[in-house]
Design a protein around this motif. Structure first.
Motif, PDB file in Angstrom:
ATOM      1  N   LEU A   1       0.831  -1.199   0.000  1.00  0.00           N
ATOM      2  CA  LEU A   1       0.000   0.000   0.000  1.00  0.00           C
ATOM      3  C   LEU A   1       0.861   1.241   0.000  1.00  0.00           C
ATOM      4  CD1 LEU A   1      -0.433   1.433   3.227  1.00  0.00           C
ATOM      5  CD2 LEU A   1      -0.766  -1.023   3.511  1.00  0.00           C
ATOM      6  N   ARG A   2       0.291   2.308  -0.550  1.00  0.00           N
ATOM      7  CA  ARG A   2       0.922   3.628  -0.526  1.00  0.00           C
ATOM      8  C   ARG A   2       0.119   4.518   0.412  1.00  0.00           C
ATOM      9  NH1 ARG A   2       6.016   4.204  -3.096  1.00  0.00           N
ATOM     10  NH2 ARG A   2       6.073   2.684  -4.794  1.00  0.00           N
ATOM     11  N   ALA A   3       0.856   5.234   1.263  1.00  0.00           N
ATOM     12  CA  ALA A   3       0.211   6.163   2.190  1.00  0.00           C
ATOM     13  C   ALA A   3       0.740   7.564   1.941  1.00  0.00           C
ATOM     14  CB  ALA A   3       0.486   5.741   3.631  1.00  0.00           C
ATOM     15  N   ALA A   4      -0.009   8.565   2.390  1.00  0.00           N
ATOM     16  CA  ALA A   4       0.463   9.947   2.289  1.00  0.00           C
ATOM     17  C   ALA A   4       1.794  10.060   3.034  1.00  0.00           C
ATOM     18  CB  ALA A   4      -0.571  10.892   2.889  1.00  0.00           C
ATOM     19  N   TYR A   5       2.767  10.777   2.432  1.00  0.00           N
ATOM     20  CA  TYR A   5       4.125  10.825   2.977  1.00  0.00           C
ATOM     21  C   TYR A   5       4.156  11.282   4.431  1.00  0.00           C
ATOM     22  CZ  TYR A   5       6.400   9.860  -1.489  1.00  0.00           C
ATOM     23  OH  TYR A   5       6.838   9.249  -2.632  1.00  0.00           O
ATOM     24  N   ASP A   6       3.357  12.274   4.769  1.00  0.00           N
ATOM     25  CA  ASP A   6       3.417  12.820   6.121  1.00  0.00           C
ATOM     26  C   ASP A   6       2.619  12.002   7.126  1.00  0.00           C
ATOM     27  OD1 ASP A   6       1.056  13.472   4.875  1.00  0.00           O
ATOM     28  OD2 ASP A   6       0.844  15.420   5.857  1.00  0.00           O
ATOM     29  N   ARG A   7       1.950  10.944   6.647  1.00  0.00           N
ATOM     30  CA  ARG A   7       1.131  10.121   7.557  1.00  0.00           C
ATOM     31  C   ARG A   7       1.611   8.665   7.617  1.00  0.00           C
ATOM     32  NH1 ARG A   7      -3.741  12.392   8.605  1.00  0.00           N
ATOM     33  NH2 ARG A   7      -3.734  10.906  10.333  1.00  0.00           N
ATOM     34  N   VAL A   8       2.766   8.379   7.050  1.00  0.00           N
ATOM     35  CA  VAL A   8       3.244   6.995   7.013  1.00  0.00           C
ATOM     36  C   VAL A   8       3.369   6.389   8.414  1.00  0.00           C
ATOM     37  CG1 VAL A   8       5.217   5.523   6.421  1.00  0.00           C
ATOM     38  CG2 VAL A   8       4.385   7.206   4.771  1.00  0.00           C
ATOM     39  N   PRO A   9       4.005   7.044   9.401  1.00  0.00           N
ATOM     40  CA  PRO A   9       4.091   6.437  10.738  1.00  0.00           C
ATOM     41  C   PRO A   9       2.724   6.165  11.355  1.00  0.00           C
ATOM     42  CG  PRO A   9       5.639   8.254  10.530  1.00  0.00           C
ATOM     43  CD  PRO A   9       4.738   8.327   9.342  1.00  0.00           C
ATOM     44  N   ALA A  10       1.780   7.096  11.176  1.00  0.00           N
ATOM     45  CA  ALA A  10       0.445   6.909  11.761  1.00  0.00           C
ATOM     46  C   ALA A  10      -0.263   5.716  11.115  1.00  0.00           C
ATOM     47  CB  ALA A  10      -0.380   8.187  11.580  1.00  0.00           C
ATOM     48  N   VAL A  11      -0.152   5.593   9.789  1.00  0.00           N
ATOM     49  CA  VAL A  11      -0.773   4.464   9.095  1.00  0.00           C
ATOM     50  C   VAL A  11      -0.125   3.159   9.535  1.00  0.00           C
ATOM     51  CG1 VAL A  11      -1.116   3.389   6.841  1.00  0.00           C
ATOM     52  CG2 VAL A  11      -1.468   5.847   7.115  1.00  0.00           C
ATOM     53  N   ARG A  12       1.181   3.178   9.671  1.00  0.00           N
ATOM     54  CA  ARG A  12       1.903   1.964  10.069  1.00  0.00           C
ATOM     55  C   ARG A  12       1.420   1.460  11.428  1.00  0.00           C
ATOM     56  NH1 ARG A  12       8.473   1.450   9.597  1.00  0.00           N
ATOM     57  NH2 ARG A  12       8.644  -0.759  10.115  1.00  0.00           N
ATOM     58  N   ASP A  13       1.102   2.368  12.329  1.00  0.00           N
ATOM     59  CA  ASP A  13       0.688   1.979  13.678  1.00  0.00           C
ATOM     60  C   ASP A  13      -0.646   1.243  13.707  1.00  0.00           C
ATOM     61  OD1 ASP A  13       2.990   3.081  14.689  1.00  0.00           O
ATOM     62  OD2 ASP A  13       2.062   4.993  15.246  1.00  0.00           O
ATOM     63  N   VAL A  14      -1.531   1.504  12.751  1.00  0.00           N
ATOM     64  CA  VAL A  14      -2.867   0.907  12.799  1.00  0.00           C
ATOM     65  C   VAL A  14      -3.050  -0.209  11.783  1.00  0.00           C
ATOM     66  CG1 VAL A  14      -3.848   3.068  13.626  1.00  0.00           C
ATOM     67  CG2 VAL A  14      -3.841   2.592  11.176  1.00  0.00           C
ATOM     68  N   LEU A  15      -2.022  -0.493  10.984  1.00  0.00           N
ATOM     69  CA  LEU A  15      -2.191  -1.474   9.913  1.00  0.00           C
ATOM     70  C   LEU A  15      -2.470  -2.882  10.421  1.00  0.00           C
ATOM     71  CD1 LEU A  15       0.361  -0.535   7.110  1.00  0.00           C
ATOM     72  CD2 LEU A  15      -2.131  -0.711   6.933  1.00  0.00           C
ATOM     73  N   ALA A  16      -1.750  -3.323  11.432  1.00  0.00           N
ATOM     74  CA  ALA A  16      -1.919  -4.693  11.911  1.00  0.00           C
ATOM     75  C   ALA A  16      -3.343  -4.940  12.395  1.00  0.00           C
ATOM     76  CB  ALA A  16      -0.916  -4.977  13.029  1.00  0.00           C
ATOM     77  N   ALA A  17      -3.855  -4.049  13.216  1.00  0.00           N
ATOM     78  CA  ALA A  17      -5.209  -4.218  13.737  1.00  0.00           C
ATOM     79  C   ALA A  17      -6.252  -4.061  12.646  1.00  0.00           C
ATOM     80  CB  ALA A  17      -5.458  -3.215  14.854  1.00  0.00           C
TER      81      ALA A  17
END
Length: 398
Positions: free
Chosen positions: A227-243
């Motif tokens: 998946l591609r995420a917005a550059y400035d939101r990558v850490p936030a997206v990474r935190d919720v991906l597993a759940a």
């Protein structure tokens, strides 16, 4: 008694070059030691800088916002499948721009060039069922043929990764080029270029999800989601991906960022480069010792010249300056040759790897500075020794 004439810069350089012109073979051999040291140091810096430039170019092209979600591995080593709804659930995350999944086919589904190949010679190629928008998500490009379209994805058509095509001996794409996957014939419709951020695709055989279900009885549950995420939101997206990908068992989900692996590789190369720079410095030191030895021998051989110059009014300072200048000119000559050799080595290596040639300007300045410093230090003792000779002592053997 008349005061000795002051030497101009041109006089100093002329006197310093006398010894170099009269002993060209010795000068060349002495300068080669300096040249090797400077060339080694410049090549290490240049190759490292070229590698970083290529990495930056790759990251700029492929992006650092790619995230990979996989189901991990079971104790038996098998890949754990994600829920069938993992992709649409991930796409509901606001900052996610796009997503695509692949499903690893069972381990008994092997890829062969033809049905005459022994079963144990599977060439390490992994078969996947894939979503059609995978190339757009991971930044993959085609080197031959075309990617799967909705029509081809429902029929026995396959796209091979770069390494997979090489292992199967396939270099061109044609409707008559077939491979055997799970005992069925599939037409090769395309070959992917290497994908640095997703190296697993290089040794993959990719078929449409519909074809995998129809011809190979594949379950179709994704094993990996890109998946591609917005550059400035990558850490936030990474935190919720597993759940989000697997709410029931998020602890089994592995989330990674491929660009981090490239950065770690660069850090490893920097450590190795530091070691190689040390080797170059040792070579430069050995070259400096060689120059000092050459200058000491030169002083002993030119006692007559020194005595004659002293008897004609040359001062101790002028004798010291002459031999120091000669030493610096000798090392500078070697340094210039080393810089040229280092540039050629850097350009040749970068060209062989398809990298841009990038040698920082400070490396040239540091190389020249190092040669001047080595020359001054190496020539100091011989110059002082020459200056201490009295005219009578220097001319005693004439």
């Amino acid at each position: 008694m008349s005061t000795p004439r002051r030497l101009s810069l041109a006089d100093v350089l002329h006197l310093g070059a006398v010894g170099l012109r009269t002993r060209p073979l010795r000068v060349m051999l002495s300068a080669s030691g300096i040249a090797i040291g400077i060339a080694a140091m410049l090549a290490v810096v240049g190759i490292s800088a070229s590698g970083r430039a290529d990495l930056q170019r790759t990251l700029d092209r492929l992006g650092t916002n790619l995230l990979v979600v996989s189901g991990g591995d079971e104790a038996q080593g098998d890949s754990v499948a994600l829920p069938a709804a993992a992709v649409p659930m991930i796409e509901r995350i606001g900052p996610v721009l796009s997503a695509a999944a692949v499903s690893r086919l069972p381990d008994d589904v092997h890829v062969y060039r033809n049905d005459r190949i022994p079963a144990e010679r599977s060439a390490g190629i992994t078969a996947y069922a894939t979503d059609l928008d995978l190339p757009a998500v991971v930044g993959a490009r085609m080197t031959a043929g075309a990617w799967l379209n909705p029509a081809m994805a429902a029929y026995p058509a396959v796209v091979l990764g770069a390494d997979a095509a090489h292992r199967l001996g396939i270099r061109t794409v044609d409707t008559r080029v077939l491979v055997h996957i799970g005992g069925r014939r599939f037409a090769v419709v395309g070959i992917l270029a290497r994908t640095p951020l997703v190296s697993a695709l290089d040794s993959a055989a990719l078929i449409g999800t519909a074809a995998a279900r129809r011809y190979l009885a594949a379950a179709g549950s994704p094993t990996t989601v890109f998946l591609r995420a917005a550059y400035d939101r990558v850490p936030a997206v990474r935190d919720v991906l597993a759940a989000t990908a697997d709410p029931a068992t998020p602890y089994r989900v592995v989330v990674s960022r491929p660009s981090d692996a490239l950065a770690a590789k660069l850090a490893t190369e920097r450590t190795l480069n530091g070691l190689l720079l040390g080797v170059g410095a040792v070579a430069l030191l050995v070259g400096g010792v060689g120059v000092a030895n050459t200058m000491v021998i030169s002083v002993l051989e030119r006692r007559t010249e020194i005595g004659l110059r002293r008897s004609l009014g040359a001062t101790r300072g002028q004798i010291r300056l002459q031999f120091c200048t000669e030493s610096v000119l000798l090392t500078t000559l070697g340094g210039a040759g080393g810089l040229a050799l280092g540039m050629v080595a850097t350009a040749g290596y970068a060209l062989s790897r398809g990298w841009p040639t990038a040698t920082p300007g400070w490396a040239f300045a540091a190389g020249l500075g190092a040669t001047v410093a080595v020359g001054a230090v190496a020539g100091l003792y011989p110059a002082v020794r020459a200056a201490r000779m009295t005219p009578a002592e220097a001319l005693a053997e004439v």
